[in-house]
Each structure stands twice: as structure tokens, then as C-alpha cells.
Write a protein that holds these residues in place. Structure first.
Motif, PDB file in Angstrom:
ATOM      1  N   ILE A   4       1.342  -8.029   7.855  1.00 33.44           N
ATOM      2  CA  ILE A   4       2.798  -7.851   7.986  1.00 33.44           C
ATOM      3  C   ILE A   4       3.435  -9.130   8.513  1.00 33.44           C
ATOM      4  O   ILE A   4       4.452  -9.607   8.000  1.00 33.44           O
ATOM      5  N   ALA A   5       2.800  -9.725   9.520  1.00 31.43           N
ATOM      6  CA  ALA A   5       3.331 -10.959  10.107  1.00 31.43           C
ATOM      7  C   ALA A   5       3.382 -12.067   9.063  1.00 31.43           C
ATOM      8  O   ALA A   5       4.351 -12.830   8.998  1.00 31.43           O
ATOM      9  N   MET A   6       2.338 -12.124   8.201  1.00 30.42           N
ATOM     10  CA  MET A   6       2.305 -13.170   7.170  1.00 30.42           C
ATOM     11  C   MET A   6       3.462 -13.008   6.188  1.00 30.42           C
ATOM     12  O   MET A   6       4.159 -13.969   5.866  1.00 30.42           O
ATOM     13  N   PHE A   7       3.686 -11.776   5.701  1.00 27.92           N
ATOM     14  CA  PHE A   7       4.770 -11.550   4.734  1.00 27.92           C
ATOM     15  C   PHE A   7       6.127 -11.841   5.367  1.00 27.92           C
ATOM     16  O   PHE A   7       7.020 -12.379   4.723  1.00 27.92           O
ATOM     17  N   THR A   8       6.265 -11.494   6.622  1.00 30.05           N
ATOM     18  CA  THR A   8       7.521 -11.752   7.312  1.00 30.05           C
ATOM     19  C   THR A   8       7.779 -13.259   7.371  1.00 30.05           C
ATOM     20  O   THR A   8       8.884 -13.729   7.114  1.00 30.05           O
ATOM     21  N   LYS A   9       6.714 -14.012   7.654  1.00 33.20           N
ATOM     22  CA  LYS A   9       6.814 -15.467   7.705  1.00 33.20           C
ATOM     23  C   LYS A   9       7.209 -16.033   6.344  1.00 33.20           C
ATOM     24  O   LYS A   9       7.919 -17.029   6.244  1.00 33.20           O
ATOM     25  N   LEU A  10       6.706 -15.395   5.275  1.00 30.53           N
ATOM     26  CA  LEU A  10       6.992 -15.865   3.918  1.00 30.53           C
ATOM     27  C   LEU A  10       8.311 -15.294   3.379  1.00 30.53           C
ATOM     28  O   LEU A  10       8.611 -15.417   2.197  1.00 30.53           O
ATOM     29  N   ASN A  11       9.066 -14.638   4.251  1.00 30.51           N
ATOM     30  CA  ASN A  11      10.348 -14.032   3.862  1.00 30.51           C
ATOM     31  C   ASN A  11      10.227 -12.938   2.832  1.00 30.51           C
ATOM     32  O   ASN A  11      11.143 -12.713   2.039  1.00 30.51           O
ATOM     33  N   ALA A  12       9.080 -12.278   2.775  1.00 31.83           N
ATOM     34  CA  ALA A  12       8.913 -11.150   1.863  1.00 31.83           C
ATOM     35  C   ALA A  12       9.135  -9.874   2.675  1.00 31.83           C
ATOM     36  O   ALA A  12       8.431  -9.633   3.646  1.00 31.83           O
ATOM     37  N   PRO A  13      10.144  -9.079   2.307  1.00 32.59           N
ATOM     38  CA  PRO A  13      10.390  -7.867   3.088  1.00 32.59           C
ATOM     39  C   PRO A  13       9.219  -6.883   2.972  1.00 32.59           C
ATOM     40  O   PRO A  13       8.532  -6.856   1.955  1.00 32.59           O
ATOM     41  N   ILE A  14       9.011  -6.110   4.008  1.00 29.08           N
ATOM     42  CA  ILE A  14       7.977  -5.060   3.947  1.00 29.08           C
ATOM     43  C   ILE A  14       8.665  -3.774   3.492  1.00 29.08           C
ATOM     44  O   ILE A  14       9.568  -3.273   4.157  1.00 29.08           O
ATOM     45  N   LEU A  15       8.232  -3.252   2.342  1.00 27.73           N
ATOM     46  CA  LEU A  15       8.845  -2.028   1.808  1.00 27.73           C
ATOM     47  C   LEU A  15       8.345  -0.791   2.537  1.00 27.73           C
ATOM     48  O   LEU A  15       8.996   0.250   2.515  1.00 27.73           O
ATOM     49  N   GLY A  16       7.173  -0.911   3.150  1.00 29.54           N
ATOM     50  CA  GLY A  16       6.680   0.221   3.897  1.00 29.54           C
ATOM     51  C   GLY A  16       5.185   0.183   4.116  1.00 29.54           C
ATOM     52  O   GLY A  16       4.485  -0.677   3.587  1.00 29.54           O
ATOM     53  N   ILE A  17       4.736   1.148   4.927  1.00 29.02           N
ATOM     54  CA  ILE A  17       3.317   1.241   5.282  1.00 29.02           C
ATOM     55  C   ILE A  17       2.781   2.591   4.793  1.00 29.02           C
ATOM     56  O   ILE A  17       3.468   3.611   4.884  1.00 29.02           O
ATOM     57  N   ILE A  18       1.571   2.560   4.240  1.00 33.27           N
ATOM     58  CA  ILE A  18       0.917   3.778   3.766  1.00 33.27           C
ATOM     59  C   ILE A  18      -0.354   3.984   4.577  1.00 33.27           C
ATOM     60  O   ILE A  18      -1.114   3.044   4.787  1.00 33.27           O
ATOM     61  N   GLU A  19      -0.561   5.206   5.039  1.00 26.33           N
ATOM     62  CA  GLU A  19      -1.839   5.501   5.697  1.00 26.33           C
ATOM     63  C   GLU A  19      -2.762   6.151   4.680  1.00 26.33           C
ATOM     64  O   GLU A  19      -2.449   7.215   4.145  1.00 26.33           O
ATOM     65  N   ASN A  20      -3.880   5.498   4.391  1.00 27.02           N
ATOM     66  CA  ASN A  20      -4.868   6.081   3.478  1.00 27.02           C
ATOM     67  C   ASN A  20      -6.084   6.529   4.274  1.00 27.02           C
ATOM     68  O   ASN A  20      -6.327   6.035   5.367  1.00 27.02           O
ATOM     69  N   MET A  21      -6.827   7.459   3.697  1.00 29.89           N
ATOM     70  CA  MET A  21      -8.007   8.030   4.357  1.00 29.89           C
ATOM     71  C   MET A  21      -7.584   8.683   5.668  1.00 29.89           C
ATOM     72  O   MET A  21      -8.268   8.596   6.681  1.00 29.89           O
ATOM     73  N   SER A  22      -6.440   9.341   5.593  1.00 32.69           N
ATOM     74  CA  SER A  22      -5.934  10.107   6.718  1.00 32.69           C
ATOM     75  C   SER A  22      -6.838  11.338   6.857  1.00 32.69           C
ATOM     76  O   SER A  22      -7.900  11.382   6.252  1.00 32.69           O
ATOM     77  N   ALA A  23      -6.410  12.350   7.560  1.00 28.89           N
ATOM     78  CA  ALA A  23      -7.283  13.490   7.852  1.00 28.89           C
ATOM     79  C   ALA A  23      -7.964  14.062   6.600  1.00 28.89           C
ATOM     80  O   ALA A  23      -7.398  14.067   5.512  1.00 28.89           O
ATOM     81  N   TYR A  24      -9.180  14.534   6.784  1.00 29.99           N
ATOM     82  CA  TYR A  24      -9.940  15.181   5.713  1.00 29.99           C
ATOM     83  C   TYR A  24      -9.759  16.690   5.853  1.00 29.99           C
ATOM     84  O   TYR A  24      -9.964  17.251   6.932  1.00 29.99           O
ATOM     85  N   VAL A  25      -9.342  17.328   4.778  1.00 31.84           N
ATOM     86  CA  VAL A  25      -9.210  18.785   4.811  1.00 31.84           C
ATOM     87  C   VAL A  25     -10.326  19.363   3.951  1.00 31.84           C
ATOM     88  O   VAL A  25     -10.417  19.083   2.751  1.00 31.84           O
ATOM     89  N   CYS A  26     -11.215  20.150   4.580  1.00 24.71           N
ATOM     90  CA  CYS A  26     -12.362  20.695   3.853  1.00 24.71           C
ATOM     91  C   CYS A  26     -11.861  21.594   2.713  1.00 24.71           C
ATOM     92  O   CYS A  26     -11.121  22.553   2.948  1.00 24.71           O
ATOM     93  N   PRO A  27     -12.256  21.272   1.456  1.00 26.60           N
ATOM     94  CA  PRO A  27     -11.762  22.070   0.330  1.00 26.60           C
ATOM     95  C   PRO A  27     -12.299  23.497   0.341  1.00 26.60           C
ATOM     96  O   PRO A  27     -11.757  24.385  -0.311  1.00 26.60           O
ATOM     97  N   CYS A  31     -13.257  25.413   3.471  1.00 21.41           N
ATOM     98  CA  CYS A  31     -12.779  26.263   4.567  1.00 21.41           C
ATOM     99  C   CYS A  31     -11.378  25.880   5.045  1.00 21.41           C
ATOM    100  O   CYS A  31     -10.785  26.584   5.854  1.00 21.41           O
ATOM    101  N   GLY A  32     -10.838  24.754   4.540  1.00 23.30           N
ATOM    102  CA  GLY A  32      -9.482  24.370   4.946  1.00 23.30           C
ATOM    103  C   GLY A  32      -9.403  23.717   6.303  1.00 23.30           C
ATOM    104  O   GLY A  32      -8.315  23.392   6.786  1.00 23.30           O
ATOM    105  N   LYS A  33     -10.573  23.502   6.939  1.00 23.64           N
ATOM    106  CA  LYS A  33     -10.561  22.897   8.278  1.00 23.64           C
ATOM    107  C   LYS A  33     -10.177  21.420   8.187  1.00 23.64           C
ATOM    108  O   LYS A  33     -10.643  20.704   7.318  1.00 23.64           O
ATOM    109  N   ARG A  34      -9.311  20.996   9.102  1.00 23.02           N
ATOM    110  CA  ARG A  34      -8.834  19.611   9.110  1.00 23.02           C
ATOM    111  C   ARG A  34      -9.704  18.768  10.033  1.00 23.02           C
ATOM    112  O   ARG A  34      -9.940  19.129  11.188  1.00 23.02           O
TER     113      ARG A  34
END
Ligand code: ADP
Length: 256
Positions: free
Chosen positions: A150-173, A175-178
Motif C-alpha cells: 500500500i505504501a509503495m502504491f501511495t508513493k507512486l500516486n496510484a490510488p488504492i481501490l480497496g483491500i480484500i481479505e482472502n482465506m478468511s474463516a473456513y465454514v465446514c460444508p 456441519c456449518g461450523k466456522r
């Protein structure tokens, strides 16, 4: 571009799914795989064909699942990546941007190599990019390196469109347990702290990996699954951020 500080956080997987999700809304989408150290987009999208050339030797992207795709993997042998250095990477990025027949596109997604290296620099210098998207897992270590990106893009004047969290919680297909295997919510908190848009979280799911390995990403293979729904929601949020940016560029703020 879609960037991450660290490799293996699912940047390419997310990028491919976002491209398909955007294309399914009727948008014209290009995907440039600039990950020189591990171009995985052809595998994720199941591309076996090579791009063809026009009569004047311009490169025609391979159309797959409604997306126009160009990958570094089309032009290099796997063992070549390690010997590529700055100037050569710069030239290749330039060639990608100028000798590929993209046609009219609504979105061009660029899958960057991890980290803060030459490709990122070249890209930001060569074209006016709408903004960068950062993918991170919820873990502290991944978040710390994401912050460097993020700091690098900011330095290069490229706006950050947003942040994505991947590999967030696992929900057991079954039993549904998180289960919060890598933790959860870290990227959202980071986005809040840095006043950046949070685009959403994508669960850790075996089906995401399996569908990618098989060459048909989950938003196409199983659109009703929770992971596909999460990716589609992220694509919508991203499109909204792109629109906001486009409007800001078209109508510069007037100050009195
Ligand atoms: P990167 O581009 O950041 O190096 P990849 O997209 O290649 O990461 O993903 C690394 C591995 O993790 C791949 O095997 C991919 O299928 C898997 N993966 C990515 N996102 C998820 C997810 N949400 N759930 C399960 N596996 C995932």
C-alpha cells in the motif's frame, strides 16, 4: 492492478474470479497476468492455446470464459523467470501494454507479482492506472507486508481501490461450523485504520482451490456457493470504487 505483499495469499485466484464476475455483468474485461515469477492465470482459466498474431505482428489475447487474457506464461519458459531483471521486465510490461490488441475494454485487470518490485514500478510509470487492489490473508504477517505494498502504491500516486481479505474463516460444508484458521477480520480492521475501502472477505474453501486447479474458477463452476457469492460481492464493490474514481477524474473537485 491486483497486488499483494506476499505470495500465496490467493491474488491470482481472486483476480481471475473477479475478471469473470465483472465479465458476467456484460462488461468487456481484459486480464493481464504480469506475475513473472509464477504466471498461474493460464492454469486457473484452463488456457492451453497460445495467442495468435495479427498480420502486423500484434498479439491477440486469448479469449476464455468471456475474458481477454494475456499472460507472461505465454512468452517465457518456466525456468526463465529467475534470470529476468529490471530492464527486461520493464520492456516486457511495455510490450504487453502496447503490442497487445486489447480493443475497447471497460476493465483491464493486472495480476502483479507479489511484493514491491520492478513490474509494479514499470506499470505505474507507463500507464495511468485507475487504482490498485490489495489482497491479504487475515494473518498479521500477511497484513504487515500488504501495508508495504500500500505504501509503495501511495508513493507512486496510484490510488488504492480497496483491500480484500482472502482465506478468511473456513465454514465446514458438512456441519456449518466456522473455523478461523488464519484468523478473521484483520484486513477489514487494517482498511478501517488506513481509511481505505474494504471490498469484502472470501472464505477459505476447498472448492475455491479445486475449481482453480481444474481451470474453471468457482464463480463459473459453482456460482451459488458461499465463496462465489463472496467473490461476486467483491466484484460489485470493486466496480463501484472504479466508478467513483472515474467520476473524480472526469469532474475534478472545484475548490473556492
Ligand atoms: P498468489 O497468486 O497470491 O500466489 P494463488 O492465487 O496462486 O496465490 O493461490 C495460492 C493457492 O491457494 C492456490 O492453490 C489456490 O487455489 C489456493 N487458494 C486461493 N484462495 C483460496 C481460498 N479462498 N480457499 C482455498 N484455497 C484458496
Amino acid at each position: 492492478p491486483i497486488a499483494s505483499g506476499k505470495g500465496g495469499v490467493g491474488k491470482s485466484t481472486v483476480c481471475a474470479n473477479l475478471a469473470l464476475a465483472l465479465a458476467s455483468t456484460g462488461a468487456s474485461v481484459g486480464l493481464m497476468d504480469a506475475d513473472v515469477y509464477g504466471p498461474s492465470i493460464p492454469t486457473i482459466l484452463g488456457i492451453e492455446e497460445e495467442p495468435e498474431l495479427t498480420a502486423d505482428r500484434r498479439i491477440i489475447p486469448v479469449s476464455k470464459h468471456g475474458v481477454k487474457v494475456i499472460s507472461m506464461g505465454f512468452f517465457m519458459k518456466p525456468e526463465e523467470a529467475v534470470i529476468w531483471r529490471g530492464p527486461m521486465l520493464h520492456k516486457t510490461v511495455e510490450q504487453f501494454l502496447h503490442t497487445v490488441e486489447w480493443g475497447e475494454l471497460d476493465y483491464l485487470l493486472v495480476d502483479l507479482p507479489p511484493g514491491t518490485g520492478d513490474v509494479q514500478l514499470s506499470l505505474c510509470q507507463m500507464i495511468p492506472i485507475t487504482g490498485a487492489v490489495i489482497v491479504s490473508t487475515p494473518q498479521d504477517v500477511a497484513l504487515n507486508v500488504a501495508q508495504k505494498a500500500i505504501a509503495m502504491f501511495t508513493k507512486l500516486n496510484a490510488p488504492i481501490l480497496g483491500i480484500i481479505e482472502n482465506m478468511s474463516a473456513y465454514v465446514c460444508p458438512h456441519c456449518g461450523k466456522r473455523e478461523e484458521i488464519f484468523g478473521s477480520g484483520g484486513a477489514r480492521q487494517m482498511a478501517e485504520r488506513l481509511s481505505l475501502p474494504f471490498l469484502g472477505e472470501i472464505p477459505l474453501a476447498t472448492s475455491v482451490r479445486k475449481t482453480s486447479d481444474a481451470g474453471t474458477p468457482i464463480v463459473l463452476a459453482d456460482p451459488d456457493s458461499p465463496a462465489a457469492a463472496a467473490l461476486t460481492a467483491v466484484a460489485k464493490n470493486l466496480a463501484a470504487q472504479v466508478s467513483i474514481r472515474a467520476m473524480q477524474i472526469a469532474q475534478p473537485k472545484v475548490t473556492f
